[in-house]
Design an enzyme around this catalytic site. Structure first.
Site: not given
Ligand code: NAP
Length: 306
Positions: A133, A136-137
């Site tokens: 992701c 997200c990261d």
């Protein structure tokens, strides 16, 4: 209490079904899964969902769909269905939160999850460099060299997004031709931070506590090389989340549910919508369309039941 309609899953398919069912006065219950939104909630920029000419982030799109469904009376619960019994009617469901439901009709909108590479080091270094992701990261890889695996729309779209943070993004693809849409290919090829590594597959993710490199094999020459990378984002396709229904709903060898043109499964009263059955289009707008179709069929089916 017996529910009229339970919708399992809360991506564009599940939430669209919820909007239609709520407007149809069915008081649907949506059991979201681990989090609300499914895959689209992990997507940074959605540029091709009609109605948003300037694009919209995945989480924002999900929030709007949720708001719209709740406005008409849908109940949305963050809970994971752990078992289903479709052999009796009303159907029985048990959830991770220890709740039990029975329902006259069911829409399976469980979607699909990212496919893993299944190579040594991948599992151990997940969250320590290995990610599925970018939204997200990505932030953790500011000024770092990273890799993206895959040659489809996800790999290119998320690879382009990652150039905001990383100093270099190596896109590693097992062939020498991309599967992604031409518009994304053009953007990626023109981006100075993106480097393509062709005809290559990952054999191992290396690192001690955190990721340091990838071992790559050239599929043509069989030569093995080490690519330094502090992060790797894996976008090699998906597997449908249908394990819950094995032995009850008919599915193909890959686990995609078998449905007819009206999205009926083999069990009357159980419908499927989205990537749990669609392995061809896999677009948010298509899944939303399937959500609408499945709900309209469920509504008809419930009316006949009465
Ligand atoms: P995908 O289209 O299935 O592409 C997966 C990629 O991973 C392919 O390039 C494939 O290589 C490669 N691959 C598969 N297994 C592999 C393995 N074991 N090792 C190395 N590489 C492997 O998946 P996706 O990119 O996630 O897209 C899924 C769907 O969502 C598509 O329908 C796509 O159009 C859609 N999507 C659309 C957008 C958008 O419209 N902007 C954005 C994201 C996704 P091969 O090419 O050799 O098969």
């Amino acid at each position: 209490m017996t529910e009229n309609l339970v919708i399992i899953g809360s991506g564009p398919a599940g939430l669209t079904a919820a909007i239609y069912a709520a407007r149809g006065n069915l008081m649907p219950l949506v059991l979201t899964g681990q989090e609300i939104g499914g895959q689209i909630a992990l997507t940074n920029e959605v540029e091709n969902f009609p109605g948003f000419p300037d694009g919209i982030t995945g989480p924002e799109l999900v929030q709007l769909m949720q708001k719209q469904a709740e406005k008409f009376g849908a109940r949305i619960e963050i809970d994971v269905v752990e078992s289903v019994n479709l052999k009796m009617h009303p159907f029985q469901l048990k959830t991770q939160n220890g709740l039990e439901y029975e329902t006259r009709s069911l829409i399976v909108a469980t979607g699909a999850s990212p496919r893993r590479l299944n190579v040594p080091g991948e599992r151990e270094l997940t969250g320590r460099g290995v990610s599925y992701c970018a939204t997200c990261d990505g932030f953790f890889f500011r000024n770092k060299e990273i890799a993206v695996i895959g040659g489809g729309d996800s790999a290119l779209q998320e690879g382009l997004f990652l150039t905001r943070f990383a100093s270099k993004v190596n896109i590693i693809h097992r062939r020498d031709a991309l599967r992604a849409q031409p518009i994304l290919q053009d953007r990626a090829r023109q981006d100075p931070k993106i480097n393509f590594v062709w005809n290559s597959v990952v054999k191992e993710v290396r690192g001690n506590g955190k990721m340091e490199s990838l071992m790559l094999e050239n599929v043509q020459t069989r030569a093995v090389s080490e690519l330094p990378a502090q992060g790797v984002f894996v976008y090699v396709g998906h597997i449908p989340n249908t394990g819950l229904f094995k032995g009850q709903l008919e599915m193909n060898d890959e686990g995609y549910l078998q449905v007819d043109a009206q999205l009926h499964t083999n069990i009357p009263g159980v419908f499927a919508a989205g990537e749990s059955h669609d392995h061809i289009f896999r677009q948010a707008v298509v899944s939303a369309g399937y959500g609408c179709m499945a709900e309209m069929e469920a509504e008809k089916w419930l009316a006949n039941l009465k």
